[in-house]
Design a protein around this motif. Structure first.
Motif, PDB file in Angstrom:
ATOM      1  N   GLU A  17       0.866  -1.176   0.000  1.00 52.98           N
ATOM      2  CA  GLU A  17       0.000   0.000   0.000  1.00 52.98           C
ATOM      3  C   GLU A  17       0.903   1.226   0.000  1.00 52.98           C
ATOM      4  N   PRO A  18       0.845   2.062  -1.031  1.00 54.54           N
ATOM      5  CA  PRO A  18       1.695   3.255  -0.979  1.00 54.54           C
ATOM      6  C   PRO A  18       1.168   4.237   0.064  1.00 54.54           C
ATOM      7  N   GLU A  19       2.016   5.164   0.433  1.00 58.56           N
ATOM      8  CA  GLU A  19       1.579   6.237   1.318  1.00 58.56           C
ATOM      9  C   GLU A  19       1.093   7.366   0.410  1.00 58.56           C
ATOM     10  N   TYR A  20      -0.017   7.991   0.792  1.00 58.92           N
ATOM     11  CA  TYR A  20      -0.563   9.037  -0.069  1.00 58.92           C
ATOM     12  C   TYR A  20      -0.281  10.432   0.485  1.00 58.92           C
ATOM     13  N   HIS A  21       0.154  11.311  -0.408  1.00 61.05           N
ATOM     14  CA  HIS A  21       0.290  12.725  -0.064  1.00 61.05           C
ATOM     15  C   HIS A  21      -0.571  13.515  -1.043  1.00 61.05           C
ATOM     16  N   PHE A  22      -1.226  14.544  -0.563  1.00 62.94           N
ATOM     17  CA  PHE A  22      -2.057  15.343  -1.460  1.00 62.94           C
ATOM     18  C   PHE A  22      -1.220  16.404  -2.153  1.00 62.94           C
ATOM     19  N   ALA A  23      -1.596  16.698  -3.375  1.00 64.31           N
ATOM     20  CA  ALA A  23      -0.886  17.720  -4.135  1.00 64.31           C
ATOM     21  C   ALA A  23      -1.897  18.541  -4.931  1.00 64.31           C
ATOM     22  N   TYR A  24      -1.516  19.774  -5.215  1.00 62.36           N
ATOM     23  CA  TYR A  24      -2.393  20.666  -5.982  1.00 62.36           C
ATOM     24  C   TYR A  24      -1.595  21.332  -7.094  1.00 62.36           C
ATOM     25  N   LYS A  25      -2.177  21.383  -8.281  1.00 63.46           N
ATOM     26  CA  LYS A  25      -1.549  22.112  -9.383  1.00 63.46           C
ATOM     27  C   LYS A  25      -2.641  22.843 -10.142  1.00 63.46           C
ATOM     28  N   GLU A  26      -2.245  23.988 -10.717  1.00 64.44           N
ATOM     29  CA  GLU A  26      -3.190  24.718 -11.565  1.00 64.44           C
ATOM     30  C   GLU A  26      -2.442  25.246 -12.773  1.00 64.44           C
ATOM     31  N   GLY A  27      -3.159  25.575 -13.816  1.00 61.01           N
ATOM     32  CA  GLY A  27      -2.484  26.062 -15.004  1.00 61.01           C
ATOM     33  C   GLY A  27      -3.423  26.809 -15.920  1.00 61.01           C
ATOM     34  N   THR A  28      -2.794  27.570 -16.824  1.00 53.31           N
ATOM     35  CA  THR A  28      -3.553  28.300 -17.844  1.00 53.31           C
ATOM     36  C   THR A  28      -3.117  27.770 -19.202  1.00 53.31           C
ATOM     37  N   ILE A  29      -4.106  27.489 -20.029  1.00 51.74           N
ATOM     38  CA  ILE A  29      -3.813  26.910 -21.336  1.00 51.74           C
ATOM     39  C   ILE A  29      -3.392  28.004 -22.308  1.00 51.74           C
ATOM     40  N   GLU A  30      -2.256  27.778 -22.977  1.00 51.90           N
ATOM     41  CA  GLU A  30      -1.822  28.706 -24.033  1.00 51.90           C
ATOM     42  C   GLU A  30      -2.106  28.103 -25.399  1.00 51.90           C
ATOM     43  N   SER A  31      -1.667  26.862 -25.572  1.00 53.56           N
ATOM     44  CA  SER A  31      -1.966  26.190 -26.842  1.00 53.56           C
ATOM     45  C   SER A  31      -2.717  24.882 -26.580  1.00 53.56           C
ATOM     46  N   THR A  32      -2.039  23.910 -26.008  1.00 60.37           N
ATOM     47  CA  THR A  32      -2.720  22.636 -25.758  1.00 60.37           C
ATOM     48  C   THR A  32      -2.794  22.348 -24.266  1.00 60.37           C
ATOM     49  N   LEU A  33      -3.710  21.461 -23.910  1.00 60.80           N
ATOM     50  CA  LEU A  33      -3.874  21.040 -22.523  1.00 60.80           C
ATOM     51  C   LEU A  33      -2.585  20.400 -22.014  1.00 60.80           C
ATOM     52  N   PHE A  34      -1.955  19.579 -22.873  1.00 58.54           N
ATOM     53  CA  PHE A  34      -0.775  18.844 -22.435  1.00 58.54           C
ATOM     54  C   PHE A  34       0.413  19.762 -22.154  1.00 58.54           C
ATOM     55  N   SER A  35       0.605  20.762 -23.006  1.00 56.85           N
ATOM     56  CA  SER A  35       1.737  21.652 -22.756  1.00 56.85           C
ATOM     57  C   SER A  35       1.490  22.489 -21.504  1.00 56.85           C
ATOM     58  N   ALA A  36       0.222  22.861 -21.273  1.00 57.66           N
ATOM     59  CA  ALA A  36      -0.105  23.604 -20.047  1.00 57.66           C
ATOM     60  C   ALA A  36       0.142  22.732 -18.824  1.00 57.66           C
ATOM     61  N   GLY A  37      -0.204  21.462 -18.937  1.00 59.49           N
ATOM     62  CA  GLY A  37       0.027  20.522 -17.844  1.00 59.49           C
ATOM     63  C   GLY A  37       1.502  20.370 -17.556  1.00 59.49           C
ATOM     64  N   GLU A  38       2.278  20.295 -18.604  1.00 59.26           N
ATOM     65  CA  GLU A  38       3.722  20.155 -18.463  1.00 59.26           C
ATOM     66  C   GLU A  38       4.304  21.360 -17.726  1.00 59.26           C
ATOM     67  N   ARG A  39       3.864  22.558 -18.113  1.00 55.45           N
ATOM     68  CA  ARG A  39       4.360  23.776 -17.448  1.00 55.45           C
ATOM     69  C   ARG A  39       3.972  23.787 -15.979  1.00 55.45           C
ATOM     70  N   ALA A  40       2.800  23.228 -15.670  1.00 59.76           N
ATOM     71  CA  ALA A  40       2.335  23.213 -14.276  1.00 59.76           C
ATOM     72  C   ALA A  40       3.034  22.124 -13.470  1.00 59.76           C
ATOM     73  N   GLY A  41       3.771  21.241 -14.154  1.00 64.76           N
ATOM     74  CA  GLY A  41       4.490  20.183 -13.454  1.00 64.76           C
ATOM     75  C   GLY A  41       3.691  18.910 -13.300  1.00 64.76           C
ATOM     76  N   LEU A  42       2.711  18.731 -14.177  1.00 62.54           N
ATOM     77  CA  LEU A  42       1.912  17.500 -14.127  1.00 62.54           C
ATOM     78  C   LEU A  42       2.387  16.522 -15.192  1.00 62.54           C
ATOM     79  N   THR A  43       2.303  15.247 -14.871  1.00 64.63           N
ATOM     80  CA  THR A  43       2.733  14.236 -15.833  1.00 64.63           C
ATOM     81  C   THR A  43       1.672  14.077 -16.916  1.00 64.63           C
ATOM     82  N   ARG A  44       2.099  13.480 -18.020  1.00 64.14           N
ATOM     83  CA  ARG A  44       1.185  13.197 -19.117  1.00 64.14           C
ATOM     84  C   ARG A  44       0.065  12.280 -18.653  1.00 64.14           C
TER      85      ARG A  44
END
Ligand code: ZN
Length: 455
Positions: free
Chosen positions: A164-191
């Protein structure tokens, strides 16, 4: 301490730590590289004299050191590795592999021979006879299969080890410039997290067509830790996407029956009974048109479906739960699958390169289940999926037709859900405010820096 249960892969559930009688293998587990705290936390049933208490952790390491009666080897799996090749590399005879395999069921053999480059195989051998005492296939830090030799039965037995892994909560937010994925990348979220986000809102938002620069997203998710190290980003607990001024919220909810789904804060399902699109990555190459010239035949012919241009081999998913009524070659349609969804709806998927292995007419399919792959079979100019939707036998435009909603939260769950939903909404708003505060402070500090420079 109460334990939480996450959705483990099915095969792991059945024999979850079925080690109760495995006295001989207890030392083996430690030797095979599992940390002691974890084994203790799992509360494996052990004979009395070996019962693990908190104190056990103090004396087990020394036991570990004195049990010098085994020899260990760890092999990293490489691309194209077979189990036999790994046994050779470990210096363990292939004869021992066959002997071990002879005790395993077909299903167990499949599991232990399914090797991937990121897996590890841990061998434990008797130093005198080189007899294989234990083998652990480590698929990930939380998922292993263990095969141990039991002297009393003179047999190998298979068990699954899930941690059972240990869970930690995390929060990220972002603004889309071109695509959702590139915005996610800038926010530090994985694909993978961005894929999950897109999936939650897939029924409401077409992330290929609907998003505009300036659209935003917020995500509260959990990070999974093993042995104090982050292992991966896990499930999204609550997410908000604001597209062209409209905000959509999805809350992950595990009901009393352990069913997990995403709901709106009011408890409406995020899902509809039908997916809008049967493929993930595409371009619409031809829309639903009552009249048009056929590109190959050059004559006037209505286009009663939508063409999704996608590369050959792109998976095609059934848009809803249903039953395959036909699967086979259909003239100009090429390789075609037709699915009936309840009494009113049916869908058709044409020009496939191949069908999903094992599928046949009469089979039931789930929503999102892959039924085949994009191709160019039949009368076509290039690879695409031709997709049709019929309501009571009449062709409808699948991109505009009103689709029925999936079931909302069950009445018996409503109170429990609403309480949870409320706290999740406060959480995401709290995170967003904290983030705003941090940004405002950073901006303030930055302007102070500039003013000082101009002095
Ligand atoms: Zn078409």
């Amino acid at each position: 301490m109460s334990t939480t249960h996450t959705q483990a892969p099915k095969r792991l559930k059945k024999r979850h730590l079925a080690l109760a009688s495995a006295v001989a293998s207890v030392a083996g587990i430690f030797m095979l590289g599992l940390p002691l705290q974890e084994v203790a936390a799992k509360r494996i049933e052990l004979p009395l004299e070996m019962e693990l208490s908190d104190r056990a952790q103090e004396w087990l390491p020394s036991l570990n050191q004195t049990t010098a009666s085994t020899r260990e080897k760890m092999i990293d799996i490489q691309g194209g590795d077979t189990l036999a090749a790994v046994f050779e590399r470990a210096g363990v005879g292939v004869g021992q592999m066959y002997q071990m395999l002879s005790f395993l069921s077909t299903e167990e053999k499949k599991i232990i021979t399914d090797l991937h480059p990121d897996h590890k195989l841990h061998f434990q051998l008797d130093p005198e006879t080189d007899k294989l005492l234990a083998l652990r296939l480590e698929r990930s830090p939380i998922d292993s299969t263990l095969i141990t030799y039991h002297k009393e039965d003179q047999a190998y037995q298979v068990s699954d080890l899930t941690r059972e892994p240990e869970y930690h909560f995390a929060y990220k937010e972002g603004t889309i410039e071109s695509t959702l994925f590139s915005a996610g990348e800038r926010a530090g979220l994985t694909r993978a997290t961005m894929m999950r986000l897109a999936e939650i809102f897939a029924w409401d938002i077409d992330f290929a067509l609907d998003i505009r620069p300036g659209d935003t997203f917020r995500v509260v998710y959990r990070e999974e830790f093993v042995d104090g190290y982050k292992y991966r980003d896990g499930d999204i607990l609550v997410a908000q996407v604001t597209i062209q001024g409209q905000t959509y919220t999805g809350i992950r909810y595990q009901d009393s029956q352990d069913e997990i789904a995403y709901y709106t804060p009011e408890g409406k399902s995020m899902r509809k009974a039908f997916l809008r699109n049967p493929v993930d990555f595409y371009r619409i190459s031809s829309n639903f048109q009552p009249e048009r010239y056929h590109p190959v035949l050059g004559v006037k012919r209505p286009h009663r479906g939508v063409d999704f241009a996608a590369s050959i081999g792109t998976p095609i998913k059934s848009v809803g739960k249903g039953k395959i009524v036909s699967l086979g070659w259909k003239g100009g349609y090429g390789r075609t699958v037709v699915i009936q969804h309840g009494g009113q709806y049916s869908t058709l998927y044409a020009h496939m390169s191949r069908y999903q292995k094992g599928l046949k007419a009469g089979d039931s399919v789930k929503q999102g289940q892959v039924i085949g792959y994009v191709g160019k079979s039949g009368l076509v100019t290039g690879p695409h999926l031709h997709y049709e939707l019929r309501v009571n036998g009449v062709h409808k435009n699948p991109r505009t037709v009103e689709l029925p909603k999936a079931e909302p939260i069950a009445a018996a769950e409503k109170t429990r859900f609403l309480r949870y939903s409320e706290s999740m909404m406060s959480s995401i708003q709290g995170y967003a405010l904290a983030s705003q505060l941090a940004q405002a402070h950073a901006q303030l500090m930055a302007t102070k820096g500039r003013e000082e420079q101009t002095l």
